[in-house]
Design a protein around this motif. Structure first.
Motif, PDB file in Angstrom:
ATOM      1  N   UNK A  42       0.834  -1.209   0.000  1.00  0.00           N
ATOM      2  CA  UNK A  42       0.000   0.000   0.000  1.00  0.00           C
ATOM      3  C   UNK A  42       0.866   1.256   0.000  1.00  0.00           C
ATOM      4  N   UNK A  43       1.927   1.269   0.808  1.00  0.00           N
ATOM      5  CA  UNK A  43       2.826   2.417   0.845  1.00  0.00           C
ATOM      6  C   UNK A  43       3.551   2.585  -0.485  1.00  0.00           C
ATOM      7  N   UNK A  44       3.989   1.478  -1.086  1.00  0.00           N
ATOM      8  CA  UNK A  44       4.679   1.544  -2.375  1.00  0.00           C
ATOM      9  C   UNK A  44       3.724   2.070  -3.444  1.00  0.00           C
ATOM     10  N   UNK A  45       2.499   1.557  -3.466  1.00  0.00           N
ATOM     11  CA  UNK A  45       1.518   1.973  -4.464  1.00  0.00           C
ATOM     12  C   UNK A  45       1.182   3.454  -4.325  1.00  0.00           C
ATOM     13  N   UNK A  46       1.122   3.950  -3.093  1.00  0.00           N
ATOM     14  CA  UNK A  46       0.832   5.367  -2.862  1.00  0.00           C
ATOM     15  C   UNK A  46       1.932   6.262  -3.418  1.00  0.00           C
ATOM     16  N   UNK A  47       3.171   5.805  -3.351  1.00  0.00           N
ATOM     17  CA  UNK A  47       4.273   6.611  -3.863  1.00  0.00           C
ATOM     18  C   UNK A  47       4.528   6.392  -5.359  1.00  0.00           C
ATOM     19  N   UNK A  48       3.812   5.467  -5.977  1.00  0.00           N
ATOM     20  CA  UNK A  48       3.937   5.194  -7.417  1.00  0.00           C
ATOM     21  C   UNK A  48       2.546   5.153  -8.050  1.00  0.00           C
ATOM     22  N   UNK A  49       1.806   6.266  -8.076  1.00  0.00           N
ATOM     23  CA  UNK A  49       0.422   6.244  -8.557  1.00  0.00           C
ATOM     24  C   UNK A  49       0.283   5.957 -10.049  1.00  0.00           C
ATOM     25  N   UNK A  50       1.368   6.098 -10.814  1.00  0.00           N
ATOM     26  CA  UNK A  50       1.301   5.844 -12.256  1.00  0.00           C
ATOM     27  C   UNK A  50       1.445   4.360 -12.594  1.00  0.00           C
ATOM     28  N   UNK A  51       1.684   3.526 -11.582  1.00  0.00           N
ATOM     29  CA  UNK A  51       1.912   2.094 -11.797  1.00  0.00           C
ATOM     30  C   UNK A  51       0.834   1.242 -11.141  1.00  0.00           C
ATOM     31  N   UNK A  52       0.661   0.050 -11.670  1.00  0.00           N
ATOM     32  CA  UNK A  52      -0.273  -0.936 -11.126  1.00  0.00           C
ATOM     33  C   UNK A  52       0.514  -2.200 -10.785  1.00  0.00           C
ATOM     34  N   UNK A  53       0.334  -2.729  -9.597  1.00  0.00           N
ATOM     35  CA  UNK A  53       1.004  -3.971  -9.208  1.00  0.00           C
ATOM     36  C   UNK A  53       0.211  -5.131  -9.801  1.00  0.00           C
ATOM     37  N   UNK A  54       0.820  -5.831 -10.755  1.00  0.00           N
ATOM     38  CA  UNK A  54       0.155  -6.956 -11.400  1.00  0.00           C
ATOM     39  C   UNK A  54       0.316  -8.243 -10.586  1.00  0.00           C
ATOM     40  N   UNK A  55       1.532  -8.466 -10.058  1.00  0.00           N
ATOM     41  CA  UNK A  55       1.823  -9.653  -9.237  1.00  0.00           C
ATOM     42  C   UNK A  55       2.869  -9.294  -8.208  1.00  0.00           C
ATOM     43  N   UNK A  56       2.916 -10.069  -7.158  1.00  0.00           N
ATOM     44  CA  UNK A  56       3.947  -9.892  -6.143  1.00  0.00           C
ATOM     45  C   UNK A  56       4.117 -11.195  -5.380  1.00  0.00           C
ATOM     46  N   UNK A  57       5.282 -11.302  -4.727  1.00  0.00           N
ATOM     47  CA  UNK A  57       5.532 -12.425  -3.824  1.00  0.00           C
ATOM     48  C   UNK A  57       6.734 -12.112  -2.953  1.00  0.00           C
ATOM     49  N   UNK A  58       6.854 -12.826  -1.860  1.00  0.00           N
ATOM     50  CA  UNK A  58       7.977 -12.667  -0.944  1.00  0.00           C
ATOM     51  C   UNK A  58       9.134 -13.558  -1.380  1.00  0.00           C
ATOM     52  N   UNK A  59      10.345 -13.098  -1.142  1.00  0.00           N
ATOM     53  CA  UNK A  59      11.544 -13.878  -1.459  1.00  0.00           C
ATOM     54  C   UNK A  59      12.611 -13.583  -0.412  1.00  0.00           C
ATOM     55  N   UNK A  60      13.465 -14.550  -0.188  1.00  0.00           N
ATOM     56  CA  UNK A  60      14.585 -14.395   0.742  1.00  0.00           C
ATOM     57  C   UNK A  60      15.690 -13.618   0.041  1.00  0.00           C
ATOM     58  N   UNK A  61      16.290 -12.674   0.745  1.00  0.00           N
ATOM     59  CA  UNK A  61      17.414 -11.911   0.168  1.00  0.00           C
ATOM     60  C   UNK A  61      18.536 -12.859  -0.238  1.00  0.00           C
ATOM     61  N   UNK A  62      19.174 -12.560  -1.358  1.00  0.00           N
ATOM     62  CA  UNK A  62      20.304 -13.347  -1.823  1.00  0.00           C
ATOM     63  C   UNK A  62      19.911 -14.567  -2.622  1.00  0.00           C
ATOM     64  N   UNK A  63      18.628 -14.890  -2.676  1.00  0.00           N
ATOM     65  CA  UNK A  63      18.176 -16.033  -3.465  1.00  0.00           C
ATOM     66  C   UNK A  63      17.060 -15.591  -4.406  1.00  0.00           C
ATOM     67  N   UNK A  64      17.280 -14.489  -5.118  1.00  0.00           N
ATOM     68  CA  UNK A  64      16.247 -13.950  -5.984  1.00  0.00           C
ATOM     69  C   UNK A  64      15.941 -14.913  -7.126  1.00  0.00           C
ATOM     70  N   UNK A  65      14.695 -15.245  -7.320  1.00  0.00           N
ATOM     71  CA  UNK A  65      14.331 -16.109  -8.435  1.00  0.00           C
ATOM     72  C   UNK A  65      14.424 -15.348  -9.763  1.00  0.00           C
ATOM     73  N   UNK A  66      14.537 -16.071 -10.832  1.00  0.00           N
ATOM     74  CA  UNK A  66      14.636 -15.457 -12.144  1.00  0.00           C
ATOM     75  C   UNK A  66      13.271 -15.042 -12.685  1.00  0.00           C
ATOM     76  N   UNK A  67      12.206 -15.657 -12.200  1.00  0.00           N
ATOM     77  CA  UNK A  67      10.871 -15.285 -12.653  1.00  0.00           C
ATOM     78  C   UNK A  67       9.971 -15.011 -11.456  1.00  0.00           C
ATOM     79  N   UNK A  68       8.998 -14.170 -11.684  1.00  0.00           N
ATOM     80  CA  UNK A  68       8.086 -13.806 -10.609  1.00  0.00           C
ATOM     81  C   UNK A  68       6.921 -14.754 -10.680  1.00  0.00           C
TER      82      UNK A  68
END
Length: 68
Positions: A42-68
């Motif tokens: 919600x805070x991120x969306x408020x500071x980026x009103x020109x964008x729409x969040x299509x998908x999201x997920x949690x990930x552990x730092x240092x093990x970023x997946x290649x696809x969302x």
């Protein structure tokens, strides 16, 4: 933990890219991330009103997946 986002421009919905929100703790419990994700998104969306969040997920730092 990080929240990985797939975001698209509201004016051009086909133009999308990935972004991330770093969480303020270093835990690896995905349930903790999910619990705090709604307010962080919600805070991120408020500071980026020109964008729409299509998908999201949690990930552990240092093990970023290649696809969302």
């Amino acid at each position: 933990m990080l929240i990985l986002l797939s975001v698209c421009l509201l004016s051009q919905p086909a133009q999308c890219y990935e972004d991330r929100i770093p969480m303020s703790y270093e835990g690896t419990n995905p349930f903790v991330c999910l619990r705090h994700a709604q307010s962080a998104l919600a805070a991120w969306q408020e500071s980026h009103p020109e964008l729409h969040v299509a998908r999201w997920r949690c990930a552990v730092r240092g093990t970023l997946p290649k696809d969302l």
